[in-house]
Motif scaffolding. Structure first.
Motif, short mmCIF file in Angstrom:
data_model
loop_
_atom_site.label_atom_id
_atom_site.label_comp_id
_atom_site.label_asym_id
_atom_site.label_seq_id
_atom_site.Cartn_x
_atom_site.Cartn_y
_atom_site.Cartn_z
N ARG A 6 -4.88 9.34 133.17
CA ARG A 6 -3.77 10.26 132.97
C ARG A 6 -2.50 9.80 133.68
O ARG A 6 -1.42 10.36 133.44
CB ARG A 6 -4.14 11.65 133.51
CG ARG A 6 -5.34 12.27 132.83
CD ARG A 6 -5.66 13.61 133.46
NE ARG A 6 -6.92 14.16 132.98
CZ ARG A 6 -7.47 15.27 133.46
NH1 ARG A 6 -6.86 15.96 134.41
NH2 ARG A 6 -8.62 15.69 132.98
N TYR A 7 -2.64 8.82 134.55
CA TYR A 7 -1.51 8.39 135.37
C TYR A 7 -0.84 7.14 134.80
O TYR A 7 -1.52 6.20 134.39
CB TYR A 7 -1.97 8.05 136.79
CG TYR A 7 -2.32 9.22 137.66
CD1 TYR A 7 -3.53 9.87 137.52
CD2 TYR A 7 -1.44 9.66 138.64
CE1 TYR A 7 -3.86 10.94 138.34
CE2 TYR A 7 -1.75 10.72 139.46
CZ TYR A 7 -2.98 11.37 139.30
OH TYR A 7 -3.29 12.43 140.10
N SER A 18 2.48 2.67 131.16
CA SER A 18 2.17 4.06 130.83
C SER A 18 0.67 4.32 130.93
O SER A 18 -0.13 3.38 131.04
CB SER A 18 2.66 4.39 129.43
OG SER A 18 1.98 3.57 128.48
N SER A 19 0.29 5.58 130.89
CA SER A 19 -1.12 5.93 131.06
C SER A 19 -2.01 5.31 129.98
O SER A 19 -3.14 4.91 130.26
CB SER A 19 -1.28 7.45 131.04
OG SER A 19 -0.84 7.98 129.82
N ASP A 36 1.65 7.56 139.16
CA ASP A 36 2.63 8.57 138.78
C ASP A 36 1.96 9.56 137.83
O ASP A 36 1.49 9.15 136.75
CB ASP A 36 3.83 7.90 138.13
CG ASP A 36 4.91 8.87 137.70
OD1 ASP A 36 5.89 8.40 137.11
OD2 ASP A 36 4.77 10.07 137.96
N ARG A 37 1.96 10.85 138.18
CA ARG A 37 1.34 11.85 137.30
C ARG A 37 2.04 11.93 135.94
O ARG A 37 1.44 12.35 134.95
CB ARG A 37 1.34 13.22 137.97
CG ARG A 37 0.21 13.44 138.96
CD ARG A 37 0.03 14.91 139.21
NE ARG A 37 1.20 15.46 139.90
CZ ARG A 37 1.25 15.65 141.22
NH1 ARG A 37 0.21 15.35 141.97
NH2 ARG A 37 2.32 16.16 141.79
N ASN A 38 3.29 11.57 135.90
CA ASN A 38 4.01 11.47 134.62
C ASN A 38 3.42 10.29 133.86
O ASN A 38 3.48 9.17 134.35
CB ASN A 38 5.50 11.26 134.88
CG ASN A 38 6.28 11.07 133.60
OD1 ASN A 38 5.75 11.01 132.51
ND2 ASN A 38 7.60 10.97 133.75
N PRO A 39 2.86 10.48 132.68
CA PRO A 39 2.14 9.39 132.00
C PRO A 39 3.03 8.33 131.35
O PRO A 39 2.52 7.32 130.85
CB PRO A 39 1.32 10.13 130.94
CG PRO A 39 2.13 11.34 130.64
CD PRO A 39 2.75 11.76 131.94
N THR A 40 4.35 8.54 131.37
CA THR A 40 5.25 7.60 130.70
C THR A 40 5.82 6.59 131.70
O THR A 40 5.57 6.66 132.90
CB THR A 40 6.41 8.34 130.03
OG1 THR A 40 7.32 8.79 131.05
CG2 THR A 40 5.91 9.54 129.23
N ARG A 64 11.58 6.87 134.79
CA ARG A 64 11.87 6.88 136.24
C ARG A 64 11.04 5.84 136.95
O ARG A 64 10.50 6.08 138.03
CB ARG A 64 11.64 8.27 136.81
CG ARG A 64 12.56 9.34 136.22
CD ARG A 64 12.23 10.70 136.74
NE ARG A 64 12.39 10.78 138.19
CZ ARG A 64 11.71 11.61 138.98
NH1 ARG A 64 10.81 12.42 138.46
NH2 ARG A 64 11.90 11.62 140.27
N SER A 67 9.06 8.72 142.46
CA SER A 67 8.39 9.17 141.24
C SER A 67 6.88 9.11 141.36
O SER A 67 6.17 9.66 140.52
CB SER A 67 8.82 8.31 140.05
OG SER A 67 10.20 8.39 139.83
N TYR A 68 6.36 8.43 142.36
CA TYR A 68 4.93 8.14 142.47
C TYR A 68 4.29 8.99 143.57
O TYR A 68 4.83 9.09 144.68
CB TYR A 68 4.72 6.66 142.75
CG TYR A 68 5.31 5.77 141.68
CD1 TYR A 68 6.66 5.45 141.67
CD2 TYR A 68 4.51 5.25 140.65
CE1 TYR A 68 7.21 4.66 140.69
CE2 TYR A 68 5.05 4.44 139.66
CZ TYR A 68 6.41 4.14 139.70
OH TYR A 68 6.94 3.35 138.70
#
Length: 126
Positions: free
Chosen positions: A31-32, A52-53, A99-103, A106, A112-113
């Motif tokens: 997911r990360y 990306s994830s 990074d929990r944001n999968p893209t 940033r 961001s991490y």
């Protein structure tokens, strides 16, 4: 919670190659988005690459574009950094980050991490 452990660093001559690995614990690795940074003595932490994830998108710092390749294997909970044509200025501690944001958005900001490894030393001799 994700714990990250880097490996694969070492001493290499200029022009040589190394492959770094970052092994992640936990069942949520896929997911990360994952990033690589580096930090040389007396310098700020510098963005290197992000993936990306899903692995479908990558982004690189200009200084490593064309020489480094980031990849991941979600089945093995591992992200890699293949480094070719190494230069003395690539010498640094290399850290992976999650990074929990999968893209790949940033990518360059360390803020961001959410999770970081301890790092692995890469030394390139001239």
């Amino acid at each position: 919670q994700v714990q990250l452990v880097e490996s694969g660093g070492g001493l290499v001559q200029a022009g040589g190659s190394l492959r770094l690995s970052c092994a992640a614990s936990g069942r949520t690795f896929s997911r990360y988005a994952m990033g690589w940074f580096r930090q040389a003595p007396g310098k700020e932490r510098e963005f290197v690459a992000k993936i990306s994830s899903s692995g479908g998108s990558t982004i690189y710092a200009d200084s490593v574009k064309g020489r480094f390749t980031i990849s991941r294997d979600n089945a093995k909970n591992t992200v890699y950094l293949q480094m070719n044509s190494l230069k003395p200025e690539d010498t640094a501690v290399y850290l992976c980050a999650a990074d929990r944001n999968p893209t790949t958005g940033r990518a360059s900001s360390p803020h961001s991490y959410e999770h970081w490894g301890q790092g692995t030393q890469v030394t390139v001799s001239s």
